[in-house]
Design an enzyme around this catalytic site. Structure first.
Site, PDB file in Angstrom:
ATOM      1  N   LYS A 145       0.944  -0.976  -0.292  1.00 30.35           N
ATOM      2  CA  LYS A 145      -0.089   0.430   0.047  1.00 30.35           C
ATOM      3  C   LYS A 145       0.956   1.498   0.274  1.00 30.35           C
ATOM      4  CE  LYS A 145      -3.543   2.655   0.212  1.00 30.35           C
ATOM      5  NZ  LYS A 145      -4.019   3.167  -0.603  1.00 30.35           N
ATOM      6  N   LYS A 162       0.214  11.617   5.894  1.00 31.26           N
ATOM      7  CA  LYS A 162       0.511  10.564   6.757  1.00 31.26           C
ATOM      8  C   LYS A 162       0.715   9.230   5.656  1.00 31.26           C
ATOM      9  CE  LYS A 162      -2.472   7.346   6.703  1.00 31.26           C
ATOM     10  NZ  LYS A 162      -3.805   6.088   6.231  1.00 31.26           N
TER      11      LYS A 162
HETATM   12  P1  NAD Z   1     -12.493   9.002   6.730  1.00 27.56           P
HETATM   13  O1  NAD Z   1     -11.796   9.511   7.746  1.00 27.56           O
HETATM   14  O2  NAD Z   1     -13.400   8.712   5.919  1.00 27.56           O
HETATM   15  O3  NAD Z   1     -13.487   7.955   7.326  1.00 27.56           O
HETATM   16  C1  NAD Z   1     -12.317   7.189   9.066  1.00 27.56           C
HETATM   17  C2  NAD Z   1     -13.475   6.627  10.172  1.00 27.56           C
HETATM   18  O4  NAD Z   1     -13.566   6.734  11.134  1.00 27.56           O
HETATM   19  C3  NAD Z   1     -14.771   8.519  10.409  1.00 27.56           C
HETATM   20  O5  NAD Z   1     -16.500   7.786   9.991  1.00 27.56           O
HETATM   21  C4  NAD Z   1     -14.238   8.518  11.987  1.00 27.56           C
HETATM   22  O6  NAD Z   1     -15.297   8.576  12.919  1.00 27.56           O
HETATM   23  C5  NAD Z   1     -14.130   6.973  12.200  1.00 27.56           C
HETATM   24  N1  NAD Z   1     -13.506   6.573  13.719  1.00 27.56           N
HETATM   25  C6  NAD Z   1     -12.613   7.330  14.107  1.00 27.56           C
HETATM   26  N2  NAD Z   1     -11.220   7.155  15.240  1.00 27.56           N
HETATM   27  C7  NAD Z   1     -12.853   5.979  15.663  1.00 27.56           C
HETATM   28  C8  NAD Z   1     -12.688   5.516  16.497  1.00 27.56           C
HETATM   29  N3  NAD Z   1     -12.202   5.692  17.958  1.00 27.56           N
HETATM   30  N4  NAD Z   1     -13.620   4.755  16.513  1.00 27.56           N
HETATM   31  C9  NAD Z   1     -14.794   4.031  15.511  1.00 27.56           C
HETATM   32  N5  NAD Z   1     -14.231   4.902  14.731  1.00 27.56           N
HETATM   33  C10 NAD Z   1     -13.299   5.664  14.998  1.00 27.56           C
HETATM   34  O7  NAD Z   1     -11.685   8.216   6.238  1.00 27.56           O
HETATM   35  P2  NAD Z   1     -11.490   7.126   5.532  1.00 27.56           P
HETATM   36  O8  NAD Z   1     -10.971   8.383   4.031  1.00 27.56           O
HETATM   37  O9  NAD Z   1     -12.092   6.437   5.079  1.00 27.56           O
HETATM   38  O10 NAD Z   1     -10.409   6.923   4.716  1.00 27.56           O
HETATM   39  C11 NAD Z   1      -9.570   5.160   5.805  1.00 27.56           C
HETATM   40  C12 NAD Z   1      -8.838   4.024   6.071  1.00 27.56           C
HETATM   41  O11 NAD Z   1      -8.689   3.662   4.334  1.00 27.56           O
HETATM   42  C13 NAD Z   1      -7.406   5.370   5.644  1.00 27.56           C
HETATM   43  O12 NAD Z   1      -6.759   5.189   7.191  1.00 27.56           O
HETATM   44  C14 NAD Z   1      -7.648   5.947   4.314  1.00 27.56           C
HETATM   45  O13 NAD Z   1      -6.104   6.397   4.575  1.00 27.56           O
HETATM   46  C15 NAD Z   1      -7.410   4.491   3.594  1.00 27.56           C
HETATM   47  N6  NAD Z   1      -7.791   4.797   2.302  1.00 27.56           N
HETATM   48  C16 NAD Z   1      -8.894   5.350   1.913  1.00 27.56           C
HETATM   49  C17 NAD Z   1      -9.154   5.961   0.782  1.00 27.56           C
HETATM   50  C18 NAD Z   1      -9.359   7.216  -0.531  1.00 27.56           C
HETATM   51  O14 NAD Z   1      -9.584   6.852  -1.309  1.00 27.56           O
HETATM   52  N7  NAD Z   1     -10.735   7.627   1.159  1.00 27.56           N
HETATM   53  C19 NAD Z   1      -8.555   5.019  -0.320  1.00 27.56           C
HETATM   54  C20 NAD Z   1      -7.862   4.146  -0.032  1.00 27.56           C
HETATM   55  C21 NAD Z   1      -7.956   3.656   1.830  1.00 27.56           C
END
Ligand code: NAD
Length: 309
Positions: free
Chosen positions: A186, A254
Site C-alpha cells: 500500500k 500520513k
Molecule cells: P474517513 O476519515 O472518512 O473515515 C474514518 C472513520 O473512522 C470516520 O468516520 C471516523 O469517525 C471513524 N473513527 C475514527 N476514530 C474512531 C474510533 N476511535 N472509533 C470508531 N470510529 C472512529 O477516512 P477514509 O477516507 O474512509 O479512510 C479510511 C482509511 O482508508 C485510511 O487509513 C485511509 O488512508 C484509507 N484509504 C482511503 C481511501 C480514500 O480514497 N478515502 C482510499 C484508500 C485507502
C-alpha cells in the site's frame, strides 16, 4: 415456502457471517453496506452516530461501542484513519482484542505502518485472534463500486478463510506476504498515486501555459501510454479546479510518512518519493489538508504563480 426456497434460506443462513465493522467513513460506509447487501450480519460502529444510523438504515445493525461490535463477531473489520486510531480501537483497554472471541478474525483495512500491523498481530496471537492487514486502493469510487484492489498480509490460511468477504469488496485481491506486507504494498501504491497526480498537474500547467486546451490535451494523453486510472478518476477535478474528497491530503501526508519510514527501514533511496512527500506537505501547509489529493495541482500552480479554470 417451497422446499427449494427453504433449502436456499438455510444455506444462506449457514453462509452468513457476523461482522463487526468499525470505521464508517468515506471508505468504510460503502464497504459495510456491500457486506450487508451480500447477506452478512454487519454490526457497525463509528464515533459519528450519523454514520452508524446510515448503515442501520441500509440493512446493517447499529453497535453502541467497539465492544458491542467486536463481541460475538466471526470477523471484525477496521477501516480507520491512521495508526493512532487503529492502536486505540484494537489494543485499547476496551478495544477489539478485549472483546473479540478466540478464533475470530480481525481484518484491518486501514492504511497504517507495517510495524503497527505486526504489533497488532503479535498482541492478538495470545488471545487466539487471527489478524490480516488488508489495506485497499481504488479510492471512494472503488469502494462504492466494490472494485477495490486489496493487498493482504498475514497467514495464507487466514487469507483463504477471508476470501469471500474480501471478494465482496474488491476486484483484485492478492495475498502478498506475512503480517505488514500488505502495508508495504500500500505504501508503494501511495507513492505511485502521489507521483502520478503530481506529474499530471505539471503536464496540465505546461499545456495551459503554452496555450493548449487542457481538456483536449488530457483526453489524448489518457488514451496513450501516459494514460492512467488516476487521470481518469481525477480528470474533472483537474479541469474544474474542484477538490472535494475523495482522498484527503491529510491522509496522503500520513501515507508519505509511511513511505519515508519504510524506505529507511529497507535501506533504499527513493528520490522521487522525497519530492512527492514535499509537495503533499506543501499542500497541507497551505491549508488544503481536507481537500482531495488532486489538489496537488494547486501547489504546482502556486509554484508558477498561475491559477487556472
Ligand atoms: P474517513 O476519515 O472518512 O473515515 C474514518 C472513520 O473512522 C470516520 O468516520 C471516523 O469517525 C471513524 N473513527 C475514527 N476514530 C474512531 C474510533 N476511535 N472509533 C470508531 N470510529 C472512529 O477516512 P477514509 O477516507 O474512509 O479512510 C479510511 C482509511 O482508508 C485510511 O487509513 C485511509 O488512508 C484509507 N484509504 C482511503 C481511501 C480514500 O480514497 N478515502 C482510499 C484508500 C485507502
Amino acid at each position: 415456502m417451497s422446499p427449494k426456497n427453504g433449502a436456499e434460506t438455510s444455506r444462506k443462513r449457514e453462509e452468513m457471517t457476523t461482522i463487526g465493522f468499525i470505521g464508517l467513513g468515506i471508505m468504510g460506509a460503502p464497504m459495510a453496506r456491500h457486506l450487508a447487501d451480500a447477506g452478512h450480519r454487519v454490526h457497525g460502529f463509528d464515533l459519528s452516530r450519523e454514520a452508524v444510523s446510515t448503515l442501520a438504515e441500509a440493512g446493517g445493525e447499529a453497535a453502541e461501542s467497539i465492544g458491542d461490535a467486536a463481541s460475538g463477531a466471526d470477523i471484525v473489520i477496521t477501516m480507520l484513519p491512521a495508526d493512532a486510531q487503529v492502536e486505540a480501537v484494537v489494543l485499547g483497554d476496551d478495544g477489539v482484542l478485549a472483546h473479540a472471541a478466540a478464533g475470530a478474525l480481525l481484518i484491518d483495512m486501514s492504511t497504517v505502518s507495517p510495524q503497527t500491523s505486526q504489533a497488532v498481530a503479535t498482541a492478538a496471537a495470545p488471545r487466539g485472534v487471527r489478524v490480516l492487514d488488508a489495506p485497499v486502493s481504488g479510492g471512494q469510487a472503488g469502494a462504492v463500486e466494490a472494485v477495490l484492489s486489496i493487498m493482504v498480509g498475514g497467514d495464507e490460511a487466514d487469507f483463504a478463510s477471508a476470501r469471500d468477504i474480501l471478494d465482496a469488496l474488491g476486484k483484485t485481491v492478492v495475498h502478498v506476504g506475512p503480517h505488514g506486507a500488505g502495508q508495504v504494498v500500500k505504501a508503494a501504491n501511495q507513492l505511485l498515486v502521489g507521483g502520478i497526480i503530481a506529474l499530471n498537474a505539471e503536464a496540465l500547467v505546461l499545456m495551459e501555459a503554452s496555450g493548449v486546451d487542457p481538456a483536449r490535451g488530457l483526453e489524448v494523453l489518457n488514451g496513450g501510454l501516459a494514460g492512467s486510472t488516476v487521470l481518469t478518476r481525477k480528470m474533472d477535478n483537474f479541469l474544474h479546479r474542484s477538490y472535494p474528497p475523495g482522498f484527503r491530503i491529510d491522509l496522503h501526508h500520513k501515507d508519505m510518512g509511511i513511505v519515508h519510514n519504510a524506505a529507511r527501514g529497507a535501506g533504499v533511496a527513493l528520490p522521487l518519493a522525497a519530492q512527492v512527500e514535499s509537495l503533499v506537505a506543501a499542500a497541507r501547509a497551505s491549508g488544503l489538508g481536507d481537500a482531495d489529493h488532486s489538489a496537488l495541482l494547486a501547489v504546482i500552480e502556486g509554484l508558477n504563480d498561475r491559477k487556472g479554470a
